[in-house]
Design an enzyme around this catalytic site. Structure first.
Site, PDB file in Angstrom:
ATOM      1  N   TYR A  60       0.835  -1.205   0.000  1.00 39.05           N
ATOM      2  CA  TYR A  60       0.000   0.000   0.000  1.00 39.05           C
ATOM      3  C   TYR A  60       0.871   1.257   0.000  1.00 39.05           C
ATOM      4  O   TYR A  60       0.580   2.244  -0.674  1.00 39.05           O
ATOM      5  CB  TYR A  60      -0.951   0.014   1.205  1.00 39.05           C
ATOM      6  CG  TYR A  60      -1.990   1.110   1.077  1.00 39.05           C
ATOM      7  CD1 TYR A  60      -3.220   0.850   0.474  1.00 39.05           C
ATOM      8  CD2 TYR A  60      -1.720   2.407   1.511  1.00 39.05           C
ATOM      9  CE1 TYR A  60      -4.157   1.849   0.308  1.00 39.05           C
ATOM     10  CE2 TYR A  60      -2.656   3.422   1.350  1.00 39.05           C
ATOM     11  CZ  TYR A  60      -3.880   3.144   0.751  1.00 39.05           C
ATOM     12  OH  TYR A  60      -4.800   4.133   0.582  1.00 39.05           O
ATOM     13  N   PHE A 112      -4.738  22.177 -23.752  1.00 37.28           N
ATOM     14  CA  PHE A 112      -5.435  20.976 -24.197  1.00 37.28           C
ATOM     15  C   PHE A 112      -6.845  20.964 -23.600  1.00 37.28           C
ATOM     16  O   PHE A 112      -7.099  21.636 -22.605  1.00 37.28           O
ATOM     17  CB  PHE A 112      -4.634  19.741 -23.775  1.00 37.28           C
ATOM     18  CG  PHE A 112      -5.248  18.457 -24.241  1.00 37.28           C
ATOM     19  CD1 PHE A 112      -5.335  18.168 -25.591  1.00 37.28           C
ATOM     20  CD2 PHE A 112      -5.755  17.535 -23.332  1.00 37.28           C
ATOM     21  CE1 PHE A 112      -5.919  16.990 -26.031  1.00 37.28           C
ATOM     22  CE2 PHE A 112      -6.338  16.348 -23.771  1.00 37.28           C
ATOM     23  CZ  PHE A 112      -6.420  16.076 -25.116  1.00 37.28           C
ATOM     24  N   ASP A 113      -7.758  20.176 -24.178  1.00 36.58           N
ATOM     25  CA  ASP A 113      -9.166  20.269 -23.743  1.00 36.58           C
ATOM     26  C   ASP A 113      -9.401  19.890 -22.275  1.00 36.58           C
ATOM     27  O   ASP A 113     -10.153  20.560 -21.581  1.00 36.58           O
ATOM     28  CB  ASP A 113     -10.136  19.538 -24.693  1.00 36.58           C
ATOM     29  CG  ASP A 113      -9.735  18.109 -24.992  1.00 36.58           C
ATOM     30  OD1 ASP A 113      -8.704  17.664 -24.476  1.00 36.58           O
ATOM     31  OD2 ASP A 113     -10.467  17.433 -25.742  1.00 36.58           O
ATOM     32  N   ALA A 204       3.096  15.830 -21.883  1.00 36.54           N
ATOM     33  CA  ALA A 204       2.621  14.571 -22.482  1.00 36.54           C
ATOM     34  C   ALA A 204       3.549  14.047 -23.583  1.00 36.54           C
ATOM     35  O   ALA A 204       3.802  12.858 -23.670  1.00 36.54           O
ATOM     36  CB  ALA A 204       1.207  14.751 -23.015  1.00 36.54           C
TER      37      ALA A 204
HETATM   38  C1  LIG Z   1      -3.746  13.546 -23.213  1.00 39.57           C
HETATM   39  C2  LIG Z   1      -3.398  14.879 -22.780  1.00 39.57           C
HETATM   40  C3  LIG Z   1      -3.790  15.357 -21.536  1.00 39.57           C
HETATM   41  C4  LIG Z   1      -4.725  14.606 -20.599  1.00 39.57           C
HETATM   42  O1  LIG Z   1      -4.228  13.377 -20.222  1.00 39.57           O
HETATM   43  P1  LIG Z   1      -5.141  12.103 -19.943  1.00 39.57           P
HETATM   44  O2  LIG Z   1      -4.147  11.057 -19.599  1.00 39.57           O
HETATM   45  O3  LIG Z   1      -5.912  11.808 -21.171  1.00 39.57           O
HETATM   46  O4  LIG Z   1      -6.038  12.430 -18.792  1.00 39.57           O
HETATM   47  C5  LIG Z   1      -3.358  16.611 -21.169  1.00 39.57           C
HETATM   48  N1  LIG Z   1      -2.598  17.362 -21.995  1.00 39.57           N
HETATM   49  C6  LIG Z   1      -2.213  16.932 -23.218  1.00 39.57           C
HETATM   50  C7  LIG Z   1      -1.365  17.788 -24.061  1.00 39.57           C
HETATM   51  C8  LIG Z   1      -2.603  15.682 -23.646  1.00 39.57           C
HETATM   52  O5  LIG Z   1      -2.242  15.282 -24.863  1.00 39.57           O
END
Ligand SMILES: *Cc1c(COP(=O)(O)O)cnc(C)c1O
Length: 446
Positions: A60, A112-113, A204
């Site tokens: 854990y 990013f979204d 990312a």
């Molecule tokens: C994919 C992505 C995220 C979000 O990550 P998740 O693992 O999908 O939650 C944030 N920023 C960028 C630039 C991404 O490509």
């Protein structure tokens, strides 16, 4: 891992896409032939990573895999305080709670979204400061993910006290996986220092960004990617990362900090939302695969193959006269739906319509990044607000498809192009209040 692909006939695809509300997120993946929905979590892991999965320490607290991950992040990125999270958005949730209050502004090249979603959920304002070239889809330019540094400074000066955080997204996903130059990153740091604003990376695709710096920016061609990565992160105070991209795993993420003070604040949010500080919603084996992936991704033969395959698909599409964002970025090819389907008005979602037709044509799943993903209704006037770009993204999973698959994709798009003028738009019939493109439903207009 090798997987069987299933082919479907056109009538089946017509039925399935209708049932899915003309939204490819609603399709069962078994009914998809070539799946370019996302490069997120779709990577094939290596033998070395799978071997690591067998070495999971599922204690854990204090799993050895956590310490390996922490030491790897320190070595690769230079940040010593690591907060694992279930994926990138979990990391973003933590980061926003460390730095952002309601009414604040978060400045980025182009958020990013999910990042934008978290900023809005916090009651703050996302501000994009992308340089003009980044919006010009048809024009070749290097480093189209760069900030307009004058705009960044002007936005800060609108209300210095509200400028809570600067976020550099590498590579810039929403305009085509476009890289940010080292010079630009340095410029952002300089401005941030002038006003005392923390700088974080949305990391990312950090290795893909470093690859572009090596090949495009003067002075870097003889530097190893690992060294370029280290320099990039040296200009930040930390990062969030969706490990589902450049950590070459199927699930995972983290926030990393330079300062212990930020880390202390972060774990107050990590523990209730993600999990205890050494696992953050992941199994020990997941942490191990992530640690191994973060080093593998720096392999320059891998990066050449990866980015070379994206370039290969882009070249095939250009040859077929398909309008794409140029140059192609690191993780996919983005099609300009506005120019491919000029007869469909924005409120009938041309990029969504193109995504639907590509599935019907060839069983190929891309994703809309346009009016559905980024448009919204103005809360005061009730009018639709449309984003500048209306794109379909074909994201290429890492280490999964061959160049032959890319040929099939190009052939299907060519067939769609031939019947472009007869393609109809869509009517939006259901939308969620945030991140509507995941669950939106449409009807096809006759
Ligand atoms: C994919 C992505 C995220 C979000 O990550 P998740 O693992 O999908 O939650 C944030 N920023 C960028 C630039 C991404 O490509």
């Amino acid at each position: 891992m090798v997987e069987m692909l299933r082919t479907t006939d056109r009538a089946t695809r017509e039925r399935l896409i209708k049932e899915a509300g003309y939204n490819v997120f609603g399709l069962p993946s078994d009914a998809v032939y070539i799946d370019l929905l996302s490069d997120s979590g779709t990577t094939a892991m290596s033998d070395y990573q799978w071997a690591g999965m067998m070495m999971g320490d599922e204690a854990y607290a204090g799993s050895r895999n956590f310490y390996n991950l922490r030491d790897t992040i320190k070595e690769v990125m230079g940040y010593g305080y690591v907060v694992p999270a279930h994926q990138g958005r979990g990391a973003e949730h933590i980061l926003m709670n460390v730095f952002v209050k309601p009414g604040d502004r978060v400045l980025g090249n182009m958020h990013f979204d999910t990042t934008e979603g978290h900023i809005l959920l916090k009651g703050a304002e996302p501000v994009n400061c992308l340089a003009e070239a980044g919006y010009k889809v048809g024009e070749e330019a290097d480093f189209k993910g760069n900030f307009d540094l004058d705009l960044l400074e002007a936005e800060i000066n609108k209300d210095v006290d509200k400028a809570a955080l600067i976020l550099i997204t590498i590579t810039c996903n929403n305009n085509g996986g476009q890289p940010v130059s080292m010079e630009n990153i340095r410029g952002v740091r300089k401005i941030a220092d002038k006003y005392g604003i923390p700088v974080f990376f949305d990391a990312a695709r950090f290795a893909e960004n470093a690859y572009f710096i090596k090949h495009l920016e003067p002075g870097y061609k003889d530097k190893p990617v690992a060294e370029i990565v280290k320099e990039m992160f040296s200009y930040g105070d930390g990062c969030t990362m969706s490990a589902k991209k450049d950590a070459l795993v199927n699930i995972g993420g983290f926030v990393a900090f330079r300062s212990e003070e930020h880390y202390r604040k972060a774990i107050e949010w990590q523990v209730p939302f993600e999990g205890y500080v050494t696992y953050g919603g992941l199994a020990g084996r997941d942490l191990e695969a992530m640690a191994r992936g973060l080093k593998e991704v720096l392999n320059e033969d891998y990066l050449e193959d990866r980015i070379g395959q994206v370039r290969y698909l882009a070249d095939l599409l250009v040859e077929a006269g398909i309008p794409i964002v140029r140059p192609p970025g690191g993780h996919g090819v983005y099609i300009d739906a506005k120019s491919m389907l000029p007869h469909i008005p924005r409120h009938q979602f041309p990029a969504q319509a193109l995504t639907v037709e590509l599935y019907v044509e060839g069983g190929i799943r891309g994703v809309e990044l346009g009016g559905c993903a980024f448009g919204y209704k103005d809360p005061e006037t009730g009018e639709d607000v449309w984003p500048e770009l209306e794109l379909v993204r074909l994201a290429i999973p890492r280490r999964v498809y061959t160049d032959r698959h890319m040929m099939v994709v190009a052939r299907a798009l060519k067939a769609v192009k031939q019947r472009a003028s007869s393609i109809k738009g869509l009517r939006l019939v259901y939308e969620a209040p945030v991140m509507r493109h995941f669950t939106a439903r449409f009807e096809r207009l006759e």
